[in-house]
Design an enzyme around this catalytic site. Sequence first.
Site, PDB file in Angstrom:
ATOM      1  N   HIS A 193      17.107   7.728  17.127  1.00 46.53           N
ATOM      2  CA  HIS A 193      16.648   7.043  17.846  1.00 46.53           C
ATOM      3  C   HIS A 193      18.172   6.372  18.444  1.00 46.53           C
ATOM      4  CE1 HIS A 193      12.170   7.334  16.720  1.00 46.53           C
ATOM      5  NE2 HIS A 193      12.910   8.506  16.740  1.00 46.53           N
ATOM      6  N   TYR A 220       3.312   8.459  11.633  1.00 48.91           N
ATOM      7  CA  TYR A 220       3.212  10.654  12.082  1.00 48.91           C
ATOM      8  C   TYR A 220       3.104  10.262  10.602  1.00 48.91           C
ATOM      9  CZ  TYR A 220       7.432   9.937  14.782  1.00 48.91           C
ATOM     10  OH  TYR A 220       7.657  10.406  16.196  1.00 48.91           O
TER      11      TYR A 220
END
Length: 396
Positions: free
Chosen positions: A174, A291
Amino acid sequence: MKAKIILSVTTIFIYSIGCSAQNPPVETQKPNTDYKPAKAGQTRVAGVKTKTAYKVDKMAEKLGLPWAVTPLPDGRLLITERKGSMQILDANGALVKKITGFPEVDASGQGGMLDVALDPNFSKNKMIYWSFSEKNGVGNLMAVAKGELNEAESKVQNPVVIFRATPALKSSMHYGSRLVFDKDGNLFASTGERSILEGRKQAQWLNSGLGKIFKITKDGKPAPGNPFINQKDAMPEIFAYGVRNAQSLDINPATGEVWEAEFGPRGGDEVNIIRAGKNYGWPTITYGLEYSGEKVGDGIQQKEGMEQPVYYWDPVLSPSGMTFYKGNTIPEWKNNLFIGGLSSMHIVRLVIQNNKVVGEERLLDDKKERFRDVAYFNGMLYAITDGGNLYRISKK
Ligand SMILES: [Ca+2]
């Protein structure tokens, strides 16, 4: 009177054609959540299909792990490679030059040599600006550097880091890091929140460079008029905040505003219009789940003082690199937004009217490739993939 009747009959006819032409949304999979959009037209709008005949050519292959494709003013292409270099290809995809001389990049995970932007005055000064992951202390961060291409176009001269999105953290994910110049010659740069929880909360902190959109000068200073420039303890380079991992930025040619796309978690990839001082909500509001399937934070999608995305996807596409179609060679594409999807393995075309998405199409989904970046040049689109391929989309 007669003319009036004919006119209204025609209107009804056109209206009914318009309705019958409404295709179902392109997404048919079940979403991860039962979250409801805050407003109509925010996800799964009507599908559209390009009517103008176009062709797709594979122009080059074996490009390594390309991250960005940026056309030069003469139509050649500047392509970054994640391990730490760039190359120039001619308009037919043949290698012209490898470029060396860049400071070391931390090429692990999602990091390495990332985006590249040309100085608005590139034809004269040969200056380029690039983003990369830089080793820094015990961790790493997203940095922006600039340098001048030498006359042989084989080396970058006097490279200097102009901006660092501090603090450094230990993560290989990221980095965000798209770069785009505005009409005044200031540079927008996006970052991510580094994926780890320590970085995630900092997307909401104005004293942190994680999860932000920056607006800086060519020297890496805060752009004049930045929203937090006079706020104590805030990074003066921040233009907007609360983003998760923004790998897509471009200026909308119809409005001059900056548009962004970012990765949501499981569900909740977003398109946003980035405005000065606004909070885009991550991790407080999101249309996605962790997730693991758990809700993110309080599991809310709206909050006062936080911006709603213009559009979102669940399931996700993993948006990485986008461009507006800045011409009318393919007239129906004028000012449409094209976004490369990694996990979705297609290029998204969004039709936009009055800052709203009114149509969605999937292109090149037959290629089964992870699309890393999409660029516009002279009526054509170029796309690069994690498979190391370069495609050109042009009018037939
Ligand atoms: Ca958001």
